[in-house]
Write a protein that holds these residues in place. Structure first.
Motif, PDB file in Angstrom:
ATOM      1  N   PHE A  27      48.996  15.530  67.350  1.00 29.18           N
ATOM      2  CA  PHE A  27      49.502  14.510  66.206  1.00 29.18           C
ATOM      3  C   PHE A  27      50.823  14.332  66.247  1.00 29.18           C
ATOM      4  O   PHE A  27      51.697  14.894  66.886  1.00 29.18           O
ATOM      5  CB  PHE A  27      48.968  14.959  64.842  1.00 29.18           C
ATOM      6  CG  PHE A  27      49.713  16.399  64.349  1.00 29.18           C
ATOM      7  CD1 PHE A  27      50.934  16.472  63.815  1.00 29.18           C
ATOM      8  CD2 PHE A  27      48.922  17.513  64.709  1.00 29.18           C
ATOM      9  CE1 PHE A  27      51.621  17.484  63.682  1.00 29.18           C
ATOM     10  CE2 PHE A  27      49.370  18.807  64.472  1.00 29.18           C
ATOM     11  CZ  PHE A  27      50.698  18.713  63.747  1.00 29.18           C
ATOM     12  N   LYS A  28      51.314  13.029  65.532  1.00 33.71           N
ATOM     13  CA  LYS A  28      52.702  12.709  65.470  1.00 33.71           C
ATOM     14  C   LYS A  28      52.951  13.193  64.038  1.00 33.71           C
ATOM     15  O   LYS A  28      52.208  13.130  63.052  1.00 33.71           O
ATOM     16  CB  LYS A  28      52.799  11.139  65.785  1.00 33.71           C
ATOM     17  CG  LYS A  28      52.625  10.625  66.916  1.00 33.71           C
ATOM     18  CD  LYS A  28      52.983   9.117  66.881  1.00 33.71           C
ATOM     19  CE  LYS A  28      52.603   8.512  67.969  1.00 33.71           C
ATOM     20  NZ  LYS A  28      53.086   6.985  68.057  1.00 33.71           N
ATOM     21  N   GLN A  29      54.287  13.748  63.937  1.00 33.43           N
ATOM     22  CA  GLN A  29      54.646  13.988  62.613  1.00 33.43           C
ATOM     23  C   GLN A  29      55.546  12.843  62.037  1.00 33.43           C
ATOM     24  O   GLN A  29      56.547  12.401  62.752  1.00 33.43           O
ATOM     25  CB  GLN A  29      55.522  15.283  62.457  1.00 33.43           C
ATOM     26  CG  GLN A  29      54.531  16.441  62.835  1.00 33.43           C
ATOM     27  CD  GLN A  29      55.300  17.706  62.803  1.00 33.43           C
ATOM     28  OE1 GLN A  29      56.488  17.695  63.114  1.00 33.43           O
ATOM     29  NE2 GLN A  29      54.372  18.842  62.645  1.00 33.43           N
ATOM     30  N   GLY A  30      55.732  12.691  60.673  1.00 29.16           N
ATOM     31  CA  GLY A  30      56.638  11.668  59.973  1.00 29.16           C
ATOM     32  C   GLY A  30      56.655  12.116  58.444  1.00 29.16           C
ATOM     33  O   GLY A  30      56.039  13.081  57.892  1.00 29.16           O
ATOM     34  N   ILE A  31      57.495  11.463  57.872  1.00 33.80           N
ATOM     35  CA  ILE A  31      58.051  11.874  56.280  1.00 33.80           C
ATOM     36  C   ILE A  31      57.654  10.655  55.683  1.00 33.80           C
ATOM     37  O   ILE A  31      58.154   9.476  56.178  1.00 33.80           O
ATOM     38  CB  ILE A  31      59.401  12.171  56.248  1.00 33.80           C
ATOM     39  CG1 ILE A  31      59.847  13.470  57.029  1.00 33.80           C
ATOM     40  CG2 ILE A  31      59.746  12.297  54.854  1.00 33.80           C
ATOM     41  CD1 ILE A  31      59.113  14.742  56.808  1.00 33.80           C
ATOM     42  N   ASP A  32      56.829  10.715  54.763  1.00 32.95           N
ATOM     43  CA  ASP A  32      56.400   9.723  53.898  1.00 32.95           C
ATOM     44  C   ASP A  32      57.582   9.198  52.919  1.00 32.95           C
ATOM     45  O   ASP A  32      58.324  10.232  52.442  1.00 32.95           O
ATOM     46  CB  ASP A  32      55.304  10.194  52.918  1.00 32.95           C
ATOM     47  CG  ASP A  32      54.680   8.987  51.981  1.00 32.95           C
ATOM     48  OD1 ASP A  32      55.645   8.539  51.133  1.00 32.95           O
ATOM     49  OD2 ASP A  32      53.560   8.748  52.070  1.00 32.95           O
ATOM     50  N   GLN A  33      58.078   7.996  53.086  1.00 32.23           N
ATOM     51  CA  GLN A  33      59.130   7.572  52.357  1.00 32.23           C
ATOM     52  C   GLN A  33      59.163   7.579  50.828  1.00 32.23           C
ATOM     53  O   GLN A  33      60.201   7.530  50.173  1.00 32.23           O
ATOM     54  CB  GLN A  33      59.753   6.175  52.780  1.00 32.23           C
ATOM     55  CG  GLN A  33      59.910   6.016  54.449  1.00 32.23           C
ATOM     56  CD  GLN A  33      61.047   6.798  54.719  1.00 32.23           C
ATOM     57  OE1 GLN A  33      62.126   7.030  54.026  1.00 32.23           O
ATOM     58  NE2 GLN A  33      60.884   7.716  55.755  1.00 32.23           N
ATOM     59  N   THR A  34      57.803   7.578  50.377  1.00 38.47           N
ATOM     60  CA  THR A  34      57.549   7.471  48.818  1.00 38.47           C
ATOM     61  C   THR A  34      57.908   8.946  48.250  1.00 38.47           C
ATOM     62  O   THR A  34      58.549   9.299  47.430  1.00 38.47           O
ATOM     63  CB  THR A  34      56.379   6.875  48.500  1.00 38.47           C
ATOM     64  OG1 THR A  34      56.355   5.551  49.121  1.00 38.47           O
ATOM     65  CG2 THR A  34      56.234   6.678  46.961  1.00 38.47           C
ATOM     66  N   THR A  35      57.105   9.755  49.128  1.00 36.09           N
ATOM     67  CA  THR A  35      56.766  11.177  48.387  1.00 36.09           C
ATOM     68  C   THR A  35      57.845  12.253  49.106  1.00 36.09           C
ATOM     69  O   THR A  35      57.759  13.264  48.712  1.00 36.09           O
ATOM     70  CB  THR A  35      55.429  11.461  48.468  1.00 36.09           C
ATOM     71  OG1 THR A  35      55.226  11.809  49.789  1.00 36.09           O
ATOM     72  CG2 THR A  35      54.436  10.863  47.823  1.00 36.09           C
ATOM     73  N   GLU A  40      50.973  13.790  58.908  1.00 28.59           N
ATOM     74  CA  GLU A  40      50.548  13.652  60.424  1.00 28.59           C
ATOM     75  C   GLU A  40      49.517  12.339  60.631  1.00 28.59           C
ATOM     76  O   GLU A  40      48.815  11.933  59.889  1.00 28.59           O
ATOM     77  CB  GLU A  40      49.567  15.064  60.673  1.00 28.59           C
ATOM     78  CG  GLU A  40      50.144  16.152  60.432  1.00 28.59           C
ATOM     79  CD  GLU A  40      50.398  16.686  59.246  1.00 28.59           C
ATOM     80  OE1 GLU A  40      49.590  16.490  58.235  1.00 28.59           O
ATOM     81  OE2 GLU A  40      51.284  17.564  58.657  1.00 28.59           O
ATOM     82  N   TYR A  41      49.878  11.839  61.811  1.00 26.85           N
ATOM     83  CA  TYR A  41      49.277  10.808  62.384  1.00 26.85           C
ATOM     84  C   TYR A  41      48.679  10.911  63.690  1.00 26.85           C
ATOM     85  O   TYR A  41      49.216  11.839  64.501  1.00 26.85           O
ATOM     86  CB  TYR A  41      50.330   9.496  62.717  1.00 26.85           C
ATOM     87  CG  TYR A  41      51.141   9.355  61.293  1.00 26.85           C
ATOM     88  CD1 TYR A  41      50.460   8.530  60.235  1.00 26.85           C
ATOM     89  CD2 TYR A  41      52.351   9.923  61.159  1.00 26.85           C
ATOM     90  CE1 TYR A  41      51.163   8.313  58.960  1.00 26.85           C
ATOM     91  CE2 TYR A  41      53.035   9.552  59.990  1.00 26.85           C
ATOM     92  CZ  TYR A  41      52.417   8.857  58.808  1.00 26.85           C
ATOM     93  OH  TYR A  41      53.294   8.602  57.816  1.00 26.85           O
ATOM     94  N   ALA A  42      47.551  10.202  63.965  1.00 27.49           N
ATOM     95  CA  ALA A  42      47.012  10.401  65.446  1.00 27.49           C
ATOM     96  C   ALA A  42      48.012  10.022  66.653  1.00 27.49           C
ATOM     97  O   ALA A  42      48.891   8.905  66.286  1.00 27.49           O
ATOM     98  CB  ALA A  42      45.683   9.536  65.521  1.00 27.49           C
ATOM     99  N   ASP A  43      47.835  10.839  67.696  1.00 32.33           N
ATOM    100  CA  ASP A  43      48.981  10.457  68.589  1.00 32.33           C
ATOM    101  C   ASP A  43      48.173   9.642  69.815  1.00 32.33           C
ATOM    102  O   ASP A  43      47.545  10.549  70.549  1.00 32.33           O
ATOM    103  CB  ASP A  43      49.872  11.752  69.082  1.00 32.33           C
ATOM    104  CG  ASP A  43      50.802  11.369  70.243  1.00 32.33           C
ATOM    105  OD1 ASP A  43      50.903  10.463  70.550  1.00 32.33           O
ATOM    106  OD2 ASP A  43      51.270  12.368  70.747  1.00 32.33           O
ATOM    107  N   ASP A  44      48.359   8.591  69.549  1.00 33.74           N
ATOM    108  CA  ASP A  44      47.322   7.820  70.978  1.00 33.74           C
ATOM    109  C   ASP A  44      48.284   8.003  72.325  1.00 33.74           C
ATOM    110  O   ASP A  44      48.593   6.677  72.530  1.00 33.74           O
ATOM    111  CB  ASP A  44      47.027   6.424  70.318  1.00 33.74           C
ATOM    112  CG  ASP A  44      46.026   5.677  71.283  1.00 33.74           C
ATOM    113  OD1 ASP A  44      45.646   6.380  72.149  1.00 33.74           O
ATOM    114  OD2 ASP A  44      45.768   4.568  70.981  1.00 33.74           O
ATOM    115  N   TRP A  45      48.115   8.928  72.705  1.00 27.78           N
ATOM    116  CA  TRP A  45      49.343   9.192  74.061  1.00 27.78           C
ATOM    117  C   TRP A  45      48.876   8.462  75.047  1.00 27.78           C
ATOM    118  O   TRP A  45      49.479   8.333  76.162  1.00 27.78           O
ATOM    119  CB  TRP A  45      49.519  10.540  74.118  1.00 27.78           C
ATOM    120  CG  TRP A  45      48.330  11.373  74.684  1.00 27.78           C
ATOM    121  CD1 TRP A  45      47.153  11.761  74.056  1.00 27.78           C
ATOM    122  CD2 TRP A  45      48.096  11.852  76.062  1.00 27.78           C
ATOM    123  NE1 TRP A  45      46.362  12.442  74.719  1.00 27.78           N
ATOM    124  CE2 TRP A  45      46.792  12.571  75.955  1.00 27.78           C
ATOM    125  CE3 TRP A  45      49.024  11.745  77.201  1.00 27.78           C
ATOM    126  CZ2 TRP A  45      46.278  13.233  77.180  1.00 27.78           C
ATOM    127  CZ3 TRP A  45      48.293  12.172  78.524  1.00 27.78           C
ATOM    128  CH2 TRP A  45      46.927  12.734  78.359  1.00 27.78           C
TER     129      TRP A  45
END
Length: 88
Positions: A27-35, A40-45
Motif C-alpha cells: 500500500f501507499k501511505q499518506g496523511i489526510d489533510q483534514t484529520t 493507506e491507499y492501493a499501490d498500483d505498482w
C-alpha cells in the motif's frame, strides 16, 4: 522472503526463488489533510509495467479460492484464477 534471498546471494549459494506477483503492492501511505491521520491507499505498482519481468504464459496453474465441501468430503472450489509464471 526478500531477506532469505538476500542471504542466499550474500553467501553465493545457488538457489531458485519463488514469489507471488500481486496486481497491487502492499500500500501507499499518506496523511489526510483534514484529520491529520495516516491513510493507506492501493499501490498500483504495475500501472506502467515492470521492465524486469518476462511473462511465461505457457506456464500457468489453476489456483482455487473459497469453495465448499460436498458429499463424501469432496472440496469444490468457488472461484479459480490462473497463476501465470513471470521471470524477474
Amino acid at each position: 522472503a526478500a531477506c532469505f534471498l538476500d542471504s542466499i546471494a550474500t553467501l553465493s549459494l545457488p538457489a531458485w526463488g519463488y514469489g507471488m506477483r500481486y496486481k497491487y503492492g502492499l500500500f501507499k501511505q499518506g496523511i489526510d489533510q483534514t484529520t491529520g491521520q495516516q491513510k493507506e491507499y492501493a499501490d498500483d505498482w504495475l500501472v506502467r509495467g515492470n521492465p524486469w519481468e518476462i511473462p511465461r504464459p505457457q506456464i500457468s496453474y489453476p489456483i482455487s479460492f473459497y469453495g465448499k465441501i460436498e458429499g463424501d468430503s469432496k472440496w469444490v472450489p468457488g472461484q479459480q484464477v490462473a497463476a501465470v509464471a513471470y521471470d524477474t
